[in-house]
Design a protein around this motif. Structure first.
Motif, PDB file in Angstrom:
ATOM      1  N   ASN A  38      37.149  45.656  50.898  1.00  0.00           N
ATOM      2  CA  ASN A  38      38.038  45.850  52.053  1.00  0.00           C
ATOM      3  C   ASN A  38      39.142  44.802  52.125  1.00  0.00           C
ATOM      4  O   ASN A  38      40.078  44.948  52.897  1.00  0.00           O
ATOM      5  CB  ASN A  38      37.227  45.821  53.346  1.00  0.00           C
ATOM      6  CG  ASN A  38      36.217  46.941  53.406  1.00  0.00           C
ATOM      7  OD1 ASN A  38      36.447  48.025  52.878  1.00  0.00           O
ATOM      8  ND2 ASN A  38      35.082  46.670  54.022  1.00  0.00           N
ATOM      9  N   ARG A  39      39.018  43.737  51.346  1.00  0.00           N
ATOM     10  CA  ARG A  39      39.997  42.659  51.379  1.00  0.00           C
ATOM     11  C   ARG A  39      41.199  43.033  50.522  1.00  0.00           C
ATOM     12  O   ARG A  39      41.043  43.444  49.379  1.00  0.00           O
ATOM     13  CB  ARG A  39      39.377  41.369  50.855  1.00  0.00           C
ATOM     14  CG  ARG A  39      40.320  40.176  50.940  1.00  0.00           C
ATOM     15  CD  ARG A  39      39.737  38.934  50.368  1.00  0.00           C
ATOM     16  NE  ARG A  39      38.517  38.592  51.090  1.00  0.00           N
ATOM     17  CZ  ARG A  39      37.655  37.705  50.663  1.00  0.00           C
ATOM     18  NH1 ARG A  39      37.840  37.081  49.542  1.00  0.00           N
ATOM     19  NH2 ARG A  39      36.572  37.448  51.359  1.00  0.00           N
ATOM     20  N   PRO A  40      42.414  42.881  51.065  1.00  0.00           N
ATOM     21  CA  PRO A  40      43.594  43.165  50.238  1.00  0.00           C
ATOM     22  C   PRO A  40      43.722  42.140  49.114  1.00  0.00           C
ATOM     23  O   PRO A  40      43.375  40.972  49.278  1.00  0.00           O
ATOM     24  CB  PRO A  40      44.763  43.059  51.212  1.00  0.00           C
ATOM     25  CG  PRO A  40      44.261  42.202  52.311  1.00  0.00           C
ATOM     26  CD  PRO A  40      42.778  42.453  52.397  1.00  0.00           C
ATOM     27  N   SER A  41      44.209  42.593  47.980  1.00  0.00           N
ATOM     28  CA  SER A  41      44.326  41.696  46.837  1.00  0.00           C
ATOM     29  C   SER A  41      45.711  41.834  46.226  1.00  0.00           C
ATOM     30  O   SER A  41      46.181  42.949  45.992  1.00  0.00           O
ATOM     31  CB  SER A  41      43.261  42.036  45.797  1.00  0.00           C
ATOM     32  OG  SER A  41      43.392  41.204  44.687  1.00  0.00           O
ATOM     33  N   ASN A  42      46.362  40.711  46.004  1.00  0.00           N
ATOM     34  CA  ASN A  42      47.634  40.718  45.300  1.00  0.00           C
ATOM     35  C   ASN A  42      47.704  39.485  44.409  1.00  0.00           C
ATOM     36  O   ASN A  42      46.824  38.631  44.425  1.00  0.00           O
ATOM     37  CB  ASN A  42      48.820  40.800  46.267  1.00  0.00           C
ATOM     38  CG  ASN A  42      48.888  39.637  47.224  1.00  0.00           C
ATOM     39  OD1 ASN A  42      48.292  38.591  46.983  1.00  0.00           O
ATOM     40  ND2 ASN A  42      49.600  39.798  48.320  1.00  0.00           N
ATOM     41  N   LEU A  45      47.595  35.939  46.128  1.00  0.00           N
ATOM     42  CA  LEU A  45      46.279  35.583  46.646  1.00  0.00           C
ATOM     43  C   LEU A  45      45.351  35.154  45.514  1.00  0.00           C
ATOM     44  O   LEU A  45      44.603  34.176  45.645  1.00  0.00           O
ATOM     45  CB  LEU A  45      45.684  36.779  47.391  1.00  0.00           C
ATOM     46  CG  LEU A  45      44.474  36.514  48.268  1.00  0.00           C
ATOM     47  CD1 LEU A  45      44.835  35.522  49.366  1.00  0.00           C
ATOM     48  CD2 LEU A  45      44.007  37.808  48.887  1.00  0.00           C
ATOM     49  N   LYS A  46      45.396  35.851  44.387  1.00  0.00           N
ATOM     50  CA  LYS A  46      44.570  35.485  43.237  1.00  0.00           C
ATOM     51  C   LYS A  46      44.952  34.114  42.701  1.00  0.00           C
ATOM     52  O   LYS A  46      44.083  33.302  42.360  1.00  0.00           O
ATOM     53  CB  LYS A  46      44.713  36.529  42.128  1.00  0.00           C
ATOM     54  CG  LYS A  46      44.047  37.840  42.461  1.00  0.00           C
ATOM     55  CD  LYS A  46      44.222  38.823  41.319  1.00  0.00           C
ATOM     56  CE  LYS A  46      43.633  40.168  41.668  1.00  0.00           C
ATOM     57  NZ  LYS A  46      43.793  41.148  40.599  1.00  0.00           N
ATOM     58  N   VAL A  47      46.248  33.830  42.621  1.00  0.00           N
ATOM     59  CA  VAL A  47      46.705  32.525  42.127  1.00  0.00           C
ATOM     60  C   VAL A  47      46.292  31.414  43.093  1.00  0.00           C
ATOM     61  O   VAL A  47      45.846  30.352  42.666  1.00  0.00           O
ATOM     62  CB  VAL A  47      48.235  32.532  41.911  1.00  0.00           C
ATOM     63  CG1 VAL A  47      48.749  31.138  41.626  1.00  0.00           C
ATOM     64  CG2 VAL A  47      48.600  33.475  40.783  1.00  0.00           C
ATOM     65  N   MET A  48      46.406  31.675  44.396  1.00  0.00           N
ATOM     66  CA  MET A  48      46.029  30.673  45.391  1.00  0.00           C
ATOM     67  C   MET A  48      44.550  30.313  45.249  1.00  0.00           C
ATOM     68  O   MET A  48      44.188  29.135  45.238  1.00  0.00           O
ATOM     69  CB  MET A  48      46.294  31.182  46.804  1.00  0.00           C
ATOM     70  CG  MET A  48      45.908  30.183  47.876  1.00  0.00           C
ATOM     71  SD  MET A  48      45.845  30.883  49.518  1.00  0.00           S
ATOM     72  CE  MET A  48      44.410  31.910  49.408  1.00  0.00           C
ATOM     73  N   HIS A  49      43.687  31.327  45.128  1.00  0.00           N
ATOM     74  CA  HIS A  49      42.258  31.052  44.989  1.00  0.00           C
ATOM     75  C   HIS A  49      41.954  30.372  43.660  1.00  0.00           C
ATOM     76  O   HIS A  49      41.071  29.510  43.585  1.00  0.00           O
ATOM     77  CB  HIS A  49      41.453  32.340  45.128  1.00  0.00           C
ATOM     78  CG  HIS A  49      41.349  32.808  46.546  1.00  0.00           C
ATOM     79  ND1 HIS A  49      40.614  32.149  47.495  1.00  0.00           N
ATOM     80  CD2 HIS A  49      41.899  33.864  47.179  1.00  0.00           C
ATOM     81  CE1 HIS A  49      40.709  32.777  48.642  1.00  0.00           C
ATOM     82  NE2 HIS A  49      41.488  33.824  48.489  1.00  0.00           N
ATOM     83  N   GLY A  50      42.677  30.711  42.614  1.00  0.00           N
ATOM     84  CA  GLY A  50      42.490  30.037  41.324  1.00  0.00           C
ATOM     85  C   GLY A  50      42.839  28.570  41.403  1.00  0.00           C
ATOM     86  O   GLY A  50      42.111  27.715  40.888  1.00  0.00           O
TER      87      GLY A  50
END
Length: 74
Positions: A38-42, A45-50
């Protein structure tokens, strides 16, 4: 009088227990959690979490080095 009580309550600090201070459950949960559909992914956001994961790992490595150096000097 009530203003003084409010100021005292705000300045009072809560002390952490040893168990709370060394609770790494949320950190490990950040690395090993299931993907939420349900969480949007772009890309951003992936780079921030990385980057967050890299910084946590670097911090833990530095902390380990500091503890080892402190213990070895004793």
């Amino acid at each position: 009088m009530s203003e003084e009580n409010n100021k005292e309550e705000k300045t009072e600090r809560v002390k952490l227990t040893t168990k709370e201070a060394f609770d790494f459950g949320p950190v490990l949960g950040y690395f090993f959690r299931k993907k939420d559909p349900n969480r949007p992914s772009n890309f951003n956001l992936k780079v921030m979490h990385g980057i967050n994961k890299i910084s946590i790992i670097m911090f833990l490595i530095a902390l380990t080095v500091m503890i080892v150096r402190f213990i070895s000097r004793m």
